[in-house]
Design an enzyme around this catalytic site. Sequence first.
Site, PDB file in Angstrom:
ATOM      1  N   TYR A  39       0.831  -1.207   0.000  1.00  0.00           N
ATOM      2  CA  TYR A  39       0.000   0.000   0.000  1.00  0.00           C
ATOM      3  C   TYR A  39       0.865   1.256   0.000  1.00  0.00           C
ATOM      4  O   TYR A  39       0.599   2.215  -0.733  1.00  0.00           O
ATOM      5  CB  TYR A  39      -0.928   0.009   1.214  1.00  0.00           C
ATOM      6  N   ALA A  93       0.137  11.779   4.079  1.00  0.00           N
ATOM      7  CA  ALA A  93       0.118  10.376   3.660  1.00  0.00           C
ATOM      8  C   ALA A  93      -0.695   9.574   4.663  1.00  0.00           C
ATOM      9  O   ALA A  93      -0.537   9.734   5.877  1.00  0.00           O
ATOM     10  CB  ALA A  93       1.539   9.820   3.573  1.00  0.00           C
ATOM     11  N   SER A 121      -2.960  13.536   7.247  1.00  0.00           N
ATOM     12  CA  SER A 121      -4.017  13.146   6.333  1.00  0.00           C
ATOM     13  C   SER A 121      -5.346  12.924   7.045  1.00  0.00           C
ATOM     14  O   SER A 121      -5.383  12.559   8.224  1.00  0.00           O
ATOM     15  CB  SER A 121      -3.612  11.846   5.618  1.00  0.00           C
ATOM     16  N   TYR A 145      -9.500  14.989   2.590  1.00  0.00           N
ATOM     17  CA  TYR A 145     -10.132  14.270   1.488  1.00  0.00           C
ATOM     18  C   TYR A 145     -11.620  14.573   1.597  1.00  0.00           C
ATOM     19  O   TYR A 145     -12.286  14.114   2.522  1.00  0.00           O
ATOM     20  CB  TYR A 145      -9.896  12.762   1.615  1.00  0.00           C
ATOM     21  N   THR A 171      -7.165  18.007  -1.089  1.00  0.00           N
ATOM     22  CA  THR A 171      -6.738  17.131  -2.173  1.00  0.00           C
ATOM     23  C   THR A 171      -7.860  16.989  -3.193  1.00  0.00           C
ATOM     24  O   THR A 171      -8.976  16.608  -2.840  1.00  0.00           O
ATOM     25  CB  THR A 171      -6.329  15.750  -1.631  1.00  0.00           C
ATOM     26  N   LYS A 240      -4.309  20.748  -3.535  1.00  0.00           N
ATOM     27  CA  LYS A 240      -3.312  19.731  -3.865  1.00  0.00           C
ATOM     28  C   LYS A 240      -3.801  18.832  -5.002  1.00  0.00           C
ATOM     29  O   LYS A 240      -4.950  18.404  -5.020  1.00  0.00           O
ATOM     30  CB  LYS A 240      -3.012  18.868  -2.643  1.00  0.00           C
ATOM     31  N   HIS A 264       0.173  12.823  -6.892  1.00  0.00           N
ATOM     32  CA  HIS A 264      -0.137  11.843  -5.849  1.00  0.00           C
ATOM     33  C   HIS A 264       0.910  10.727  -5.818  1.00  0.00           C
ATOM     34  O   HIS A 264       0.615   9.565  -5.537  1.00  0.00           O
ATOM     35  CB  HIS A 264      -1.532  11.251  -6.081  1.00  0.00           C
ATOM     36  N   ARG A 267       0.199   7.554  -7.850  1.00  0.00           N
ATOM     37  CA  ARG A 267      -0.803   6.620  -7.332  1.00  0.00           C
ATOM     38  C   ARG A 267      -2.173   6.808  -7.977  1.00  0.00           C
ATOM     39  O   ARG A 267      -3.092   6.052  -7.689  1.00  0.00           O
ATOM     40  CB  ARG A 267      -0.927   6.794  -5.811  1.00  0.00           C
ATOM     41  N   ASP A 295       5.401  18.002  -4.764  1.00  0.00           N
ATOM     42  CA  ASP A 295       5.863  16.668  -4.390  1.00  0.00           C
ATOM     43  C   ASP A 295       5.785  15.733  -5.583  1.00  0.00           C
ATOM     44  O   ASP A 295       5.357  16.117  -6.663  1.00  0.00           O
ATOM     45  CB  ASP A 295       5.102  16.111  -3.172  1.00  0.00           C
ATOM     46  N   SER A 296       6.241  14.520  -5.350  1.00  0.00           N
ATOM     47  CA  SER A 296       6.221  13.374  -6.272  1.00  0.00           C
ATOM     48  C   SER A 296       7.613  13.068  -6.810  1.00  0.00           C
ATOM     49  O   SER A 296       8.173  13.808  -7.611  1.00  0.00           O
ATOM     50  CB  SER A 296       5.235  13.560  -7.432  1.00  0.00           C
ATOM     51  N   GLY A 297       8.175  11.972  -6.295  1.00  0.00           N
ATOM     52  CA  GLY A 297       9.437  11.455  -6.814  1.00  0.00           C
ATOM     53  C   GLY A 297      10.695  11.984  -6.167  1.00  0.00           C
ATOM     54  O   GLY A 297      11.795  11.618  -6.579  1.00  0.00           O
ATOM     55  N   ARG A 299      13.799  12.240  -4.107  1.00  0.00           N
ATOM     56  CA  ARG A 299      14.648  11.270  -3.423  1.00  0.00           C
ATOM     57  C   ARG A 299      16.048  11.807  -3.122  1.00  0.00           C
ATOM     58  O   ARG A 299      16.835  11.135  -2.455  1.00  0.00           O
ATOM     59  CB  ARG A 299      14.799   9.992  -4.278  1.00  0.00           C
TER      60      ARG A 299
END
Length: 367
Positions: A39, A93, A121, A145, A171, A240, A264, A267, A295-297, A299
């Site tokens: 998940y 999250a 969240s 949400y 979101t 978002k 997201h 996702r 955000d997203s990816g 690292r």
Amino acid sequence: MTIFNGYEQSDREQKLNILNLPSLEAEAKKIIPTGGFGYISGGSEDEWTLHENTSAFNHIQIIPRALTNVDQPSTNTKVFGLNLKTPIMMAPAAAQGLAHSRGEKATAEGLAEVGGLMAQSTYSSTSIADTAAAGNGAPQFFQLYMSKDWEFNYSLLDEAVKAGAKGIILTVDATVDGYRESDIINNFQFPIPMANLAKFSEGDGKGKGIMEIYAAAAQKISPDDVRRIVKYTKLPVIVKGIESAEDALLAIGAGAEGIYVSNHGGRQLNGGPASIDVLHDVAKAVNHQVPVIFDSGVRRGSHVFKALASGADLVALARPIIYGLALGGAKGVSSVINHLNDELKIDMQLAGTKTIEDVKKAKILRK
């Protein structure tokens, strides 16, 4: 380990020696149960967009600078009127109890320790009040949400305001859930109650199941909903899930005080662009009217640098922080942020940028 409803939760609390953030995933996989790990780590369909989110940072190159008389760069910044020690924040999250028995409470402690911004969240494992209390006064945002049930929405917003939230993240890119094959393979059901949903649940009070949750989610969201939340909370509302200039301007026109560029984490819509590839165009359209979160990816520290130089004011991430949570609790969360800050400061030094404002003006190449 703590055993809850047959699910094994980490109890670790330790500082981590981190080589790099990507290496945390394999270590976390060893201790997070299969369903929970799937998940957390999974994306939609064949996960092309999930992986593209990170590889697309290679479409941007940082121009090194040498004769700039710069040393000891600082990661301090001020956004939304908040004084922060880092431009790196926790992306909202869900269900962090899947990674650690203290869930979002430990994450909030870890973020507070490093002077970063926590976002919790709607689908948290711990309540809004408990997560806020764990932060001990450090700034937090609450992510909504939106439900079809406005009694539910208002109740959560009331709790967020009472708990001292500094902003509401709405979101808008999850009106349906992405087709996540890991959850299907694992026949995944949330084993840990979602504290913010429990009081609305029927039966044993353990919280809603995944299908019940998504059935209750609003599938139509419009600028009028943004206006409604702005008017009700009187807090900054950050929208978002924005990936187009058009949606950014619609949100601002409806009273949004922040734009959050995100897909997201890969996702939702598989086959959509990497978030970093749309950030510049969205930020250009926003034109500094309101702050931009991205955000997203993410690292690497260089990813943070590139996002800031492409128009972001704050850079968020979730999975690596959750892996740090599983491996080391609150101290693990702090370790992840500290490592990313260290990488960022190296990049700032080599690019001749003393401050985060300097990074935002840095020269980059886009391929």
